[in-house]
Design an enzyme around this catalytic site. Sequence first.
Site, PDB file in Angstrom:
ATOM      1  N   ASP A 813       0.830  -1.206   0.000  1.00 48.86           N
ATOM      2  CA  ASP A 813       0.000   0.000   0.000  1.00 48.86           C
ATOM      3  C   ASP A 813       0.861   1.250   0.000  1.00 48.86           C
ATOM      4  OD1 ASP A 813      -2.029  -1.802   0.205  1.00 48.86           O
ATOM      5  OD2 ASP A 813      -2.443  -1.442   2.326  1.00 48.86           O
ATOM      6  N   LYS A 882      -5.997  12.688  11.133  1.00 54.08           N
ATOM      7  CA  LYS A 882      -5.699  11.774  10.037  1.00 54.08           C
ATOM      8  C   LYS A 882      -6.578  12.025   8.817  1.00 54.08           C
ATOM      9  CE  LYS A 882      -5.482   6.903   8.746  1.00 54.08           C
ATOM     10  NZ  LYS A 882      -5.582   5.485   9.171  1.00 54.08           N
ATOM     11  N   ASP A1094      -4.502   2.516  -4.833  1.00 53.49           N
ATOM     12  CA  ASP A1094      -3.089   2.620  -4.470  1.00 53.49           C
ATOM     13  C   ASP A1094      -2.646   1.447  -3.612  1.00 53.49           C
ATOM     14  OD1 ASP A1094      -4.550   3.287  -2.256  1.00 53.49           O
ATOM     15  OD2 ASP A1094      -3.280   4.958  -1.641  1.00 53.49           O
TER      16      ASP A1094
END
Length: 1283
Positions: A813, A882, A1094
Amino acid sequence: MATVKKARQHGSEQDEKMEIRNFLRKRQVVVLPTPMPIGVSYPKSDQHRLFFPESPTLDKLAIMEACLTGFHDVQRAHNLFTDALKDPKLRALLDTSLHNAYLKTYIEYALHEEQNGHNATVWRRRFWDLYASMEEEGYFAQPNTQTYTTMLFGVAHSPDMSREACTEFVSNMMKNMDLREVSLADVIAQYPLDGEAGQKFLEILTEGAKHSGSRAQVMEKLAKIGITPTDQHDVVDTIAELLTRLKVVKMEVDGVKVSKEVFETPFNLETLKSNLEMIVQSRKTIPDDVLLRQKQLEETAYDAALARMKHEAELFEKMQMGTNFNRRSLQAWMWDWQVQTTPYLQERIKELEIEEVEEQARRAKAHRKGEERTPISFFLRLLPPEKLTLICMLELLNMLASGGYEDGARTTRVLLSIGAAIEAEHHFQMAKKHDIPVPDFKSKSELPTYSVAGYLELHKERVKARLELEGRENWMPPWTQEVRARVGAFVADALMEQAKVIQTKVINDVVHEEEQQAFYNAYRYERGFKIGVIKMNDMIIDKLSREPPRERLHARHLPMVVRPRPWLRHNAGGYLYSNLSVMRMKESNEQTSYLREADSRGAMELVYAGLDVLGKTAWKATLAFLLLTSNKRIQIPPLDHTDMRAKADYAVAMKKLALEQAANHSDRCSTNYKMEIARTFLGEKFYLPHNVDFRGRAYPIPPHLNHLGDDLSRGLLLFAEGKPLGKRGIRWLKIHLANLYGYDKATFDDRETFSTEHLEEIYDSAENPLTGRQWWLKADDPWQCLATCMELRNALESPNPEMYESCLPVHQDGTCNGLQHYAALGGDVIGARQVNLDVSDRPSDVYTYVAKMAEAQINKDAEGGHEIAQKLQGRITRKLVKQTVRTSAKYSAETHQTTGHDHWVTFIGARDQIYKQLKTFDDLDGMDLYPWAIYLAKVTLNCIGTLFKGAKDIQLWLNDCARLISKSIPEDRVRLMVMAEQDARRVPGDVKQSISRQWAADKNGGKEQMTTVIWTTLLGLPIVQPYRKAGRKQIMTQLQSVFISDPNQPHSVNTMKQVSAFPPNFVHSLDATHMMLTALQCDRQGLAFAAVHDSYWTHACDIDAMSVAIRDSFVHLHSSNVLENLLEEFKARYQGYKLPISVFKNRNTLKAVGKSEESAELKSRIKLALKEEEEQEVDNEEEAGLGESMEDIGEEPKKSKRSSTKPQEDEEPEKPKTRKPRVKKSMEYVVFNPARERSASELQQIDEEIDHRFVNLVDALPPIPKKGEFNIEVIRNSTYFFS
């Protein structure tokens, strides 16, 4: 010697790197004209008619196809075709596929008429005449493989032609085929060689081939393969069916009434099972012919649903429950509606046909002009009434279930959905008539596909494969939104008229029954607007609430049991029969035109190749999860009725529990569906065809069970073929387990140690997932963690763990992938280090870094006495910031005037994200946290901007480019505007004033603001931002009046959306390109590959090889001058486009011009022109008394000081103005003619006026921000770039 060899190898690698980068820089760029606004006074060019046809034009094409289908009205179709050949709007759209459709219909209709005893000479003559026209030199529709196949069919079915005439015709035709390089072998492959006609065809072909250079291509007929049914044991037989829901039923045992819990299967899951049963049965009977099984799978959707409803109704009749309406299932109700509606709909269609014929006669008699309303009876005849009814029912229930039972579904959406489903089913049935082969298309070249030579070889092979299918494809023009809405409304109205439910109520021990509508029209208010909706009866809601369908009533797009069709063109690939587009997009005529043009130029080979790589990855369902069952139930404590406070708390707790139960209920429905599909495909190798969204990101087409789904979906899937782990594979399997558990910020060695230290818990999870310690449930991704525990345990318990063949996908990742691309583009040294682009001993965590930056700023503010900062001290965590950091790469760098801060993620979004996180603090419950969220959002965004300064500058640059582009006008239209204004001065005064006002309104209202932001990815995919202002068209339907947006009538662009969406869309196109390049490189090395944007997947033993491919692809991508290529493309694409001086009245637009020396000169010129224009406007107002003029294109009109309602001290009150009578613009006064020959002085005046009032867009585009010093090559050595 070794040194020389090593030097040569290094030189070869360097040459390959340069070749890849040069190839990526030299991608093909497609440039099309900008769509023209609606209602302009100047004519459209042939290019505009070809690329952007209007809805009435497309309606005529769709009617032609509907009339040809089933010989519904061949004479009308012929008349429409003859008229279209004379119509310049239609002629450009009459391609070879349309001509082939007419050729085939002419000859087949002639045979049909002759079989019925009628004279068909006229249809045979039309058949031969049309072919003769196509063979004429310079004719716009040239014959192809399908044309010649149809002609050979006609020759073989022409008994009046002599053998000599047939031979001569075939001989001449084969010479034409040689000239056009059409393969005779391909023609033969499409011709049915059975029977007497087939024998005659072979004889004629043999004679004709003697005089043709193609005689060597005549091949023998292939022997038919016979398949003997077998009764084989299937793996599904060993797996118990899913026990999905407990239900309490009352029954009588030995004369005593008792209650018993039994399991039942909800109706939507049962319908799915009936669909999927075909897969199991076909696997047993024809295990070797996967192609035939795939065809059966795609054909079963609606037929299985109809059979299931009929079976339910018959079952209730046998149980003598048919008269008790309420006790019957919803499936039985639907069968009643089907039976009642089908004959009623059939009669309604007949009446509609008569009405449309009479209306057409009345129009002809009255000589009415204007656009004729498109008749829809042709479209309603394409499918049988029973299928129309079924499709309407299923779509209606799906829309109502997904839109909410209580609120209903918007009428417009429902009608369009029904119409689109009917259109899709018609196209499916047309495709099914032809036996579509699946070509074994794969590149046999050893050359890399990202080299010039390799690309050309790939294109050559794809064109060859495309020709194999050319003759088997049908001409199927798309329906317009109006036709879809009206067809959907007609069928829905018939269903709503006939679908009834019986409401029962007991009053004073007397049963009363009332017949009510199952579905009905209603209204609701949204943002002050009255919106039409369709609702369903409460009785149906009660039935559905027990098990909502949620779009799972039928399943056409299931995984494939055969490798997907390779993508050969933009609308041919994936499933065998479904005519899907390679791109998912909102209705956008402009994007479709670019896609089609890029496809025709062979510019999308790498996109197709990448999708083929993703689609050919074989999957299988894991057996382990399907063996897990749990019947845990929530125990509700008893209620203490004596304590009133406890009773109130109990009521609140029960309400909360009911909400949780409803949410869990929805999840259970989704889980049951995934598990049932996985159970059906047990022991089966299956595939997931892919397509892309408009930004190029790839998605699997099967919607329910795929690797882009939730944690359970991913846990259920394995690669179909395993590979030995090896020593490195065992290491990566342990690292993968640590990542899934949430221990992903440590070094690889620490992650491996983590798994080794928890082997006891891993074994317990694998062997006793439900009865053990359930360590796996604490993981971030529990189902994937459990699958990995089972795989690791199996590997370690095998005789030789390194030889254990693992099928589990292992992931790599990216670290905040959007910021990785921005850091690479901007050359941010500090930012690159925080997103793991740089070399480091352990992985960096950008979220923690930003949290620490924010905490430092808060502590500083707290020392200065900031009250909120003092309260936030000690509360700043990684989790709190985040989401804001992660989404910072997905939004624009717009300057938000409301906050006064230059933020590069939307301030409102950041505030809401942080507010949601603050509410999770238990000790803050009940406090007003909005001021806290506002303050912390400002601090967080400032920290992100400081950390990623280069990324912020790039986003601002992308915003500025989009702002200027979206306000520009093509040069040819600017000239037409000025010419029209020049001609308007020649007419009488009042009319001149009226025309001038009209032109000013069109210009200032943004009517000519049609230019959208378009760019081309490095793989050749053209991307068109679809954001335009909403335009609505009122359509009168059988059900009610609805407003729809017509994509064939483009409106002016939405500048705000164009600007704000460009940075995230551009970055998404970059990560999509990176993924495709990696997929192609992995495929070249023989690696299995799958991706979730991704997150890249392969076998554990191949992780090291894939990691190299990931880094190489990223470096190649960002070494190809991404931003420089983008700016060069903008300058080439928008060469000659003009910006009106007036648009620079907006401060942001003027600011976008840039700060270079050239920009300074341009700004000075703009400011001077604006000042002159303002003075001129004031003079015009004083002379003509016209008042203030409207502002520039796309800007809000601003109040002028001169128009203030309150007079100033040195001014006298204005006298009321008398409105002059409105002058109607008559056609006799509009003298604008763009083709009129103009004098040299007129042309000079036009050029001077353009130069004075407009500036070149290319001159105004800002320069690329200065790049930082980060070296992109360092990424090759970054251990944690993808981890």
